[in-house]
Design an enzyme around this catalytic site. Structure first.
Site, mmCIF file in Angstrom:
data_model
loop_
_atom_site.group_PDB
_atom_site.id
_atom_site.type_symbol
_atom_site.label_atom_id
_atom_site.label_comp_id
_atom_site.label_asym_id
_atom_site.label_seq_id
_atom_site.Cartn_x
_atom_site.Cartn_y
_atom_site.Cartn_z
ATOM 1 N N ASP A 53 -4.384 2.300 -4.743
ATOM 2 C CA ASP A 53 -2.923 2.232 -4.628
ATOM 3 C C ASP A 53 -2.495 0.947 -3.913
ATOM 4 O O ASP A 53 -1.460 0.917 -3.262
ATOM 5 C CB ASP A 53 -2.396 3.461 -3.879
ATOM 6 C CG ASP A 53 -2.960 3.572 -2.466
ATOM 7 O OD1 ASP A 53 -4.054 3.036 -2.219
ATOM 8 O OD2 ASP A 53 -2.307 4.185 -1.597
ATOM 9 N N ASP A 89 0.858 -1.174 0.000
ATOM 10 C CA ASP A 89 0.000 0.000 0.000
ATOM 11 C C ASP A 89 0.903 1.236 0.000
ATOM 12 O O ASP A 89 1.790 1.360 0.846
ATOM 13 C CB ASP A 89 -0.908 0.003 1.230
ATOM 14 C CG ASP A 89 -1.967 1.082 1.134
ATOM 15 O OD1 ASP A 89 -3.027 0.803 0.559
ATOM 16 O OD2 ASP A 89 -1.728 2.198 1.624
ATOM 17 N N LEU A 90 0.676 2.115 -0.977
ATOM 18 C CA LEU A 90 1.531 3.291 -1.094
ATOM 19 C C LEU A 90 1.277 4.258 0.052
ATOM 20 O O LEU A 90 0.124 4.479 0.459
ATOM 21 C CB LEU A 90 1.290 3.998 -2.427
ATOM 22 C CG LEU A 90 1.560 3.183 -3.699
ATOM 23 C CD1 LEU A 90 1.346 4.050 -4.922
ATOM 24 C CD2 LEU A 90 2.956 2.598 -3.689
#
Length: 484
Positions: free
Chosen positions: A370, A327-328
């Site tokens: 994301d 997960d960004l």
């Protein structure tokens, strides 16, 4: 003439669910109705509020604690609030062409048909594909009718020859006629000239071997013999040819032997039907079914299939697999500050950096937004640790978008099979738990799943449920309230 298909012809008139419907109720509906792929959410006035796609909904609800977290909540919490909407009177060809070119990913989630702005039904990419296939079948039927017309016309007198030539030249298919006795070409229309990249002036009076390679000429002669030995028209396999413009085209050949009143073979009629656009549309829909249109990475459907295959290797061949959930960090802030276009360019660059970190055998999937996952065959846990380290280092470097340096990071959770489980949903949930632990401890790093993480999550869920019950039962006491 066959009426052109509209959206109304492929729309399923399925009743929408109300925004008050609970996720558990809809989950049971999907379970009982295996053919139900998408459901619309609409209010009593028919205004569309959102769309729920079966696969994504079930992944969330069937995941560990999915129903505990979402079961009693309304369906609006898990719906797509901005579905693809299309007027029911829209021609199917226009809708398919526009959507594949401009919004292909939305087509894969299904769409909602409307009439005067109100809900009228739902459709799926599968219904579009079926309609395209049916349209092809109708086209082949029309070609058969045209072939029958040609057979009848061929027996008419010479005074109809001019009219016959005009019909042949304007048929949207290759028409090639050979003498049955020596297989010499006696007619080739303009569409056939383009398909075969030859001029009729050159090939009339010649056999296939005079202008084709020996291998292809032998193949076509074999087809001619098959037709001569059959009492019925024969449909041959699809072939690829290069037309006069240098473009690759897919054609399907159909051969019919025209016979004299006494039954002797007179001519061999070959129709070449161009399937190129049909095949391209089918290929694009098939690709969209398994790949994310923005990044080109695997999507959820392909991830599920590859994860099942990886677990099968673990079970059958005593292998080990690591599942990394990524997960960004700070993506939402960048997306909100610079806009979705910048966010999309950022995700595209992240996908390229991820490709540079993995082996060809590893599977990278974009799960949505994301969030990414990686399926990695490993010898030991250190392999997953090294990969996670490479990814963290790769995403520490700023991403340049429109001359702006964007600083991001990534939080990675890792679950291992068989050590952490052999169920895809459980592994995904456990890798998610590890990833959220990384975020809680400062982000921009990685962490392996540990069993105590489940206990912590369960404790938090129980606390939330206890607090809700206490609030409902008026069990709180106020001891101090500041006045400002």
């Amino acid at each position: 003439m066959q009426k052109a298909l509209c959206i109304s012809d492929i729309t399923d008139r399925i009743d929408p669910v109300s925004p008050q419907c609970s996720n558990s109720t809809l989950y049971e509906t999907f379970r009982d109705e295996s053919d139900l792929m998408v459901v619309a959410v609409a209010d009593e006035a028919g205004r569309v509020l959102g769309l729920i796609e079966r696969h994504a909904f079930n992944l969330t609800m069937a995941g560990e604690y999915g129903r505990a977290l979402y079961g009693n909540k309304p369906v609006t919490t898990l719906m797509d609030p901005a579905p693809l909407l299309v007027d029911i009177a829209t021609p199917l060809r226009d809708f398919t062409r526009t959507t594949l070119n401009e919004r292909p990913s939305e087509l894969m989630r299904g769409f909602i048909a409307t009439c005067d702005g109100r809900y009228a039904g739902v459709g799926t990419s599968l219904s579009v594909l079926k309609a395209i296939s049916a349209d092809l079948h109708q086209s082949l039927g029309r070609q058969q009718e045209m072939t029958n017309d040609l057979i009848r016309l061929s027996s008419e007198s010479q005074r109809h020859q001019t009219f016959l030539n005009m019909v042949i030249q304007n048929i949207p298919a290759m028409v090639l006629v050979k003498n049955a006795s020596d297989q010499k070409i006696v007619l080739l229309n303009s569409v056939g000239e383009d398909m075969l990249n030859v001029s009729s002036d050159i090939v009339i009076g010649k056999s296939s071997g005079d202008f084709m390679t020996a291998e292809r000429a032998a193949l076509y002669n074999t087809y001619d013999q098959m037709a001569l030995q059959s009492d019925e028209p024969i449909m041959l396999k699809e072939e690829q040819v290069t037309d006069a413009h240098g473009h690759q085209r897919v054609i399907q050949l159909k051969k019919t032997v025209l016979r004299t009143p006494s039954g002797e073979a007179d001519c061999i009629l070959t129709l070449g039907i161009d399937l190129t656009e049909q095949k391209q549309a089918e290929a694009r829909i098939a690709h969209l079914a398994h790949y994310d249109p923005l990044t080109g990475l695997a999507n959820r459907a392909l991830f599920t299939r590859e994860m099942d295959a990886a677990l099968s290797r673990v079970q059958r061949h005593d292998r080990k697999v690591a599942l990394l959930c990524l997960d960004l960090d700070r993506f939402k802030a960048i997306n909100d500050s610079y806009g979705h276009l910048t966010g999309d360019q950022l995700l595209t660059e992240v996908a390229e950096r991820l490709r540079g970190c993995v082996r060809k055998s590893d599977i990278i999937a974009r799960m949505g937004g994301d969030e990414f996952t990686i399926i990695q065959d490993i010898e030991s846990a250190e392999d997953a640790q090294h990969l996670a380290g490479r990814i963290v280092d790769a995403l520490k470097l700023p991403v340049i978008v429109n001359e702006t340096a964007l600083d991001i990071g990534v939080s990675i959770g890792i679950a291992l099979a068989p050590a952490d489980g052999m169920d895809a949903n459980n592994l995904l949930s456990r890798a998610d738990l590890a990833m959220y632990r990384v975020k809680a401890e400062g982000r921009n790093g990685w962490c392996f799943y540990r069993p105590e993480m489940d206990a912590q999550l369960q404790s938090r869920i129980e606390m939330e449920q206890d607090l809700k019950a206490a609030l409902a039962g008026n069990q709180f006491q106020l001891f101090y309230q500041p006045l400002l």
